[in-house]
Design a protein around this motif. Structure first.
Motif, mmCIF file in Angstrom:
data_model
loop_
_atom_site.group_PDB
_atom_site.id
_atom_site.type_symbol
_atom_site.label_atom_id
_atom_site.label_comp_id
_atom_site.label_asym_id
_atom_site.label_seq_id
_atom_site.Cartn_x
_atom_site.Cartn_y
_atom_site.Cartn_z
ATOM 1 N N LYS A 49 -65.389 -67.743 25.833
ATOM 2 C CA LYS A 49 -64.929 -68.265 24.541
ATOM 3 C C LYS A 49 -65.903 -69.296 23.984
ATOM 4 O O LYS A 49 -66.024 -69.450 22.770
ATOM 5 C CB LYS A 49 -63.545 -68.913 24.701
ATOM 6 N N ASP A 50 -66.559 -70.051 24.868
ATOM 7 C CA ASP A 50 -67.464 -71.114 24.417
ATOM 8 C C ASP A 50 -68.544 -71.337 25.478
ATOM 9 O O ASP A 50 -68.303 -71.963 26.498
ATOM 10 C CB ASP A 50 -66.666 -72.414 24.198
ATOM 11 N N GLU A 51 -69.732 -70.839 25.161
ATOM 12 C CA GLU A 51 -70.843 -70.928 26.127
ATOM 13 C C GLU A 51 -71.185 -72.380 26.478
ATOM 14 O O GLU A 51 -71.670 -72.665 27.568
ATOM 15 C CB GLU A 51 -72.076 -70.230 25.535
ATOM 16 N N THR A 52 -70.947 -73.308 25.539
ATOM 17 C CA THR A 52 -71.361 -74.703 25.758
ATOM 18 C C THR A 52 -70.198 -75.600 26.188
ATOM 19 O O THR A 52 -70.269 -76.818 26.052
ATOM 20 C CB THR A 52 -72.004 -75.290 24.479
ATOM 21 N N VAL A 53 -69.152 -75.011 26.714
ATOM 22 C CA VAL A 53 -67.956 -75.793 27.051
ATOM 23 C C VAL A 53 -68.259 -76.945 28.018
ATOM 24 O O VAL A 53 -67.608 -77.989 27.967
ATOM 25 C CB VAL A 53 -66.834 -74.872 27.597
ATOM 26 N N PHE A 54 -69.280 -76.786 28.878
ATOM 27 C CA PHE A 54 -69.590 -77.839 29.851
ATOM 28 C C PHE A 54 -70.616 -78.855 29.352
ATOM 29 O O PHE A 54 -70.834 -79.869 30.013
ATOM 30 C CB PHE A 54 -70.125 -77.229 31.150
ATOM 31 N N LEU A 55 -71.266 -78.575 28.234
ATOM 32 C CA LEU A 55 -72.347 -79.452 27.779
ATOM 33 C C LEU A 55 -71.802 -80.586 26.915
ATOM 34 O O LEU A 55 -71.017 -80.358 25.998
ATOM 35 C CB LEU A 55 -73.385 -78.650 26.986
#
Ligand SMILES: [Zn+2]
Length: 275
Positions: A246-252
């Motif tokens: 859903k969101d590639e940058t969820v951890f950034l």
């Protein structure tokens, strides 16, 4: 209650036993099976003081999983400037328990700056050679723990230390990278090997706590003096894959919070909007 009893209470079970817990919540964790695998990340300063120190904790872990199981710990060196030597290189950054474990008799260690150490039935397979430039893919110790349907124990540490989340990032095909290098031995000579690794500050890996709790996919308890969490590797991978889709940058982190996440975000910009 001694450490082994606390580990049992948490759901760490002898893998050759047919014990079942009475609570339904614990059911999925209680299905011990022969050849089970337990990957442990721990900070001894949180767990201790305990009898016999780090060795006492390792003995309790081995007693808790029983002789048929495989115990695994991270064992990567912090030294990018010298070739990794599985018989000598320290892994102080992984904590005193991990840095004690690989030196014990019968414990195998993979030959990689991204090493893991393992003891027990699947130790040879888990510590088999793995590529330098994809540190935590399916073809790596954490990938093999996942394939073997292993469990993960976080002892006095959070998911920000949970390397299996890097496995999920790799499986998800996230595009962010940070530049890394290692010095390796090649034909008796040292050589610098540059590569890029899926990495960032990893603080937001702690989001996984709530994702697992939501589906009752991790058990929490106390071991020694520390908060402990136990879960299946497959559950970590499943919830993380779902969020990364859903969101590639969820951890950034947003730009400007820390240099690691900034670097990872900058690497994404290299790919433009082609995703
Ligand atoms: Zn960050």
């Amino acid at each position: 209650m001694d450490l082994t009893a606390q580990l049992h209470e948490l759901g760490v079970r002898p893998f050759d036993s047919t014990l079942t817990l009475s609570s339904s919540k614990g059911e999925r964790f209680a299905q011990g099976k022969p050849g089970g695998v337990l990957l442990v990340h721990t900070s001894f300063s949180r767990v201790g003081p305990v009898e016999d120190g780090p060795q006492g904790l390792i003995a309790a872990l081995r007693a808790a999983v029983g002789p048929a199981a495989t115990l695994v710990m991270p064992s990567m060196s912090d030294d990018d400037d010298h070739p990794f030597d599985p018989e000598k290189s320290a892994c102080a950054g992984m904590g005193v328990v991990a840095n004690t474990f690989w030196k014990l008799p019968g414990v195998l260690r993979s030959n990689s700056p991204h090493a893991f150490a393992a003891a027990g039935r699947h130790a040879v397979a888990i510590t088999a050679p793995h590529p330098l430039d994809v540190p935590h893919g399916l073809n790596s110790p954490v990938g093999r723990v996942y394939e073997l349907d292993g469990q993960i124990l976080l002892l006095g540490v959070g998911h920000d230390t949970d390397t299996t989340i890097h496995l999920a990032e790799t499986m998800a095909g996230v595009r962010y990278r940070r530049p890394k290098y290692a010095v390796v031995l090649s034909d008796g000579k040292t050589a610098r090997c540059d590569y890029s690794e899926i990495d960032h500050c990893c603080q937001n890996f702690n989001l996984v706590d709530a994702w697992l709790d939501e589906g009752q996919r991790q058990r929490r308890g106390i071991v020694g003096h520390a908060e402990a969490r136990l879960m299946r590797s497959r559950d970590v991978v499943e919830v993380v894959l779902d969020r990364l889709r859903k969101d590639e940058t969820v951890f950034l982190h947003p730009l400007g919070v820390d240099i690691e996440c900034d670097e990872a975000r900058a690497s994404l910009a290299l790919y433009g909007n082609e995703a």
